[in-house]
Enzyme design. Structure first.
Site, PDB file in Angstrom:
ATOM      1  N   GLU A 186       0.886  -1.167   0.000  1.00 53.37           N
ATOM      2  CA  GLU A 186       0.000   0.000   0.000  1.00 53.37           C
ATOM      3  C   GLU A 186       0.914   1.203   0.000  1.00 53.37           C
ATOM      4  O   GLU A 186       1.546   1.511   1.003  1.00 53.37           O
ATOM      5  CB  GLU A 186      -0.929  -0.033   1.217  1.00 53.37           C
ATOM      6  CG  GLU A 186      -2.063   0.968   1.112  1.00 53.37           C
ATOM      7  CD  GLU A 186      -1.736   2.289   1.768  1.00 53.37           C
ATOM      8  OE1 GLU A 186      -1.287   3.207   1.038  1.00 53.37           O
ATOM      9  OE2 GLU A 186      -1.900   2.415   2.987  1.00 53.37           O
TER      10      GLU A 186
ATOM     11  N   CYS B  24      -2.668   8.797   3.718  1.00 59.04           N
ATOM     12  CA  CYS B  24      -2.449   8.310   2.355  1.00 59.04           C
ATOM     13  C   CYS B  24      -3.673   8.494   1.472  1.00 59.04           C
ATOM     14  O   CYS B  24      -3.544   8.546   0.248  1.00 59.04           O
ATOM     15  CB  CYS B  24      -2.011   6.849   2.377  1.00 59.04           C
ATOM     16  SG  CYS B  24      -3.127   5.754   3.270  1.00 59.04           S
TER      17      CYS B  24
END
Length: 475
Positions: A250, A284
């Site tokens: 990720e 994020c």
């Protein structure tokens, strides 16, 4: 509040510190001053952790799911009981307001609770075969796992990986960020107090290259899970390729937000501004590239600037603080460079735009009319900066949303149901929020496409990422 935690390594069921190990200074980002010394793992420590993970795996994978679930549930209960204490530690290490930190701890607890039950629903399937024959498909734990996590959501991102891996029957060696060792240590303290067997879950702080090369280079490790930057993720992927290790990545993004002229503008602004400055933009999936339909562009900027000016910045332990400092001394300067470059390309600073006078602070910032060739339109700022540009047509909005090599999260605001369906289909992203920012929950997959990585955490997909598939045929 005092910084009340004991920084140690957790290897093979015992807590380790001192004994000639090197240390790393942990810094409070409000003042920029040191608050503790973190012991760093040696090569011998990491080798011992690997041996323990390998030794304990057969017993843990054979442990009944009810027993595994009981330990995970107990861990969740302990995290909830200790939420205020852990949140205080997290805020002093990372800077976010203590209310946000407490929600992060509770979200971490929810991961353990959810996977404690999800493993009981891991049914497999039976294939249709002639009478007297059986073909079944089952999932089994992949084996000892190495996890690497960042400092922006230090306990939640760690819990996502550890809870799923332990539920699946894997042993885990975790290397959390050195900026936030206290709160992540408290997660492992909860696991230890919940009765996790020796060697099943281990915590090693240490120099990044030493830890990653030793763990990923070991034949003991069967799976790697990493959350962090694109360059580091690609580096770890290359290391994992040498032994064909499974890997989940990720790697962040640069989330577009499409604001259409039929949205409820005030309601939309009341949602997007707090989300933009949550955790000082160090998220994020933070909404960052705001593309606004031209007929409401000026009104959107006016409302955004007014709300931005009201964001109270300060020490996260103070009750009226809405945004704390950035996590380390590198971030304010990096954000300032991006803002300066945007101005040089013709962008307007409508709010904020400057570093603080002390600590690691940067003002909540809004930039208007940012051209697509400005660095901040192409590089994830990972800070409290919203960048805006106008669009006219649906196709133009989609083109801008998809033009970067990232694809983690995207958001859109519209009251048109058909448009909402088209947006969900057309946007190239692992997650899309339409009139909502609620995209990270225990029961939903979280992951990206393109340079934002591959594989998912959360949901049944998160459990499956720590399993291998086996088909068994019997005649």
């Amino acid at each position: 509040m005092s910084y009340d935690t004991d920084l140690k390594l957790f290897i093979d069921g015992s807590w380790r510190s001192g004994e000639g190990r090197g240390t790393h200074d942990v810094v409070n980002p409000v003042s920029g001053s040191g608050i503790a010394a973190l012991p760093l793992a040696t090569k011998a420590d990491i080798d011992e952790a690997l041996a323990a993970a390998n030794r304990s795996w057969p017993e843990w994978r054979a442990t009944d799911v009810e027993k595994r679930a009981a330990i995970l549930h107990k861990t969740a209960d302990l995290l909830k009981e200790r939420a205020d204490h852990i949140a205080s530690i997290l805020t002093q290490e990372q800077g976010k307001p203590v209310g946000e930190a407490r929600l992060e701890v509770l979200g971490s607890a929810s991961m353990f609770s959810w996977y404690a039950e999800e493993i009981k629903r891991d049914y497999g399937r039976t294939l249709v075969r002639p009478s007297g024959q059986r073909s079944i498909v089952i999932r089994q734990p992949v084996g000892p796992t190495a996890t690497f996590t960042p400092w922006n959501f230090p306990i939640y991102l760690l819990a996502k990986k550890v809870a799923a891996a332990l539920a699946a029957g894997c042993t885990v060696i975790s290397r959390p960020p050195q900026e936030t060792p206290g709160c992540t240590g408290e997660l492992f303290r909860a696991l230890a107090d919940a009765g996790i067997p020796n060697g099943v879950a281990q915590l090693v702080h240490g120099e990044a290259d030493l830890v990653s090369r030793t763990l990923i280079g070991s034949p003991v490790i069967r799976k790697v899970s990493f959350t962090g930057s694109v360059p580091v993720g690609k580096h770890l992927m290359k290391l994992a390729a040498d032994d064909m290790k499974r890997i989940t990545l990720e790697l962040g993004g640069h989330a577009p937000v499409l604001i259409f002229d039929d949205c409820d503008l005030d309601k939309t602004l009341d949602m997007v501004v707090p989300q933009k400055f949550r955790n000082a933009g160090q998220v994020c999936v933070s909404p960052t590239r705001f593309y606004v339909q031209e007929s409401i562009y000026d009104a959107f900027l006016k409302g955004f600037a007014e709300r931005t000016a009201k964001v109270k910045v300060g020490d996260g332990l103070l009750p009226d603080t809405k945004m704390g400092p950035l996590a380390n001394d590198r971030r304010p300067e990096a954000i300032a460079e991006l803002v300066g470059d945007a101005e040089a390309h013709g962008a307007r600073v409508l709010a904020g735009g400057h570093k603080g006078d002390s600590g690691f602070f940067f003002q909540p910032t809004l930039l208007g009319d940012v051209p697509s060739d400005a660095r901040i339109m192409n590089e994830e700022p990972f800070g409290p900066v919203a960048v805006t540009a106008r669009f006219s047509t649906f196709d133009e909005a989609i083109e801008q949303a998809n033009r970067l090599p990232f694809g983690l999260a995207a958001f859109a605001f519209t009251e048109n149901g058909r448009r909402a369906n088209l947006l969900g289909d057309a946007i190239e992203s692992g997650m899309v929020g339409i009139n909502s920012f609620a995209i990270s929950t225990a029961d939903a997959p979280f992951g990206g496409v393109k340079d934002s990585g591959f594989g998912s955490e959360g949901g049944k997909e998160g459990l499956e990422s720590y399993q291998v598939v086996k088909a068994i045929h019997q005649a």
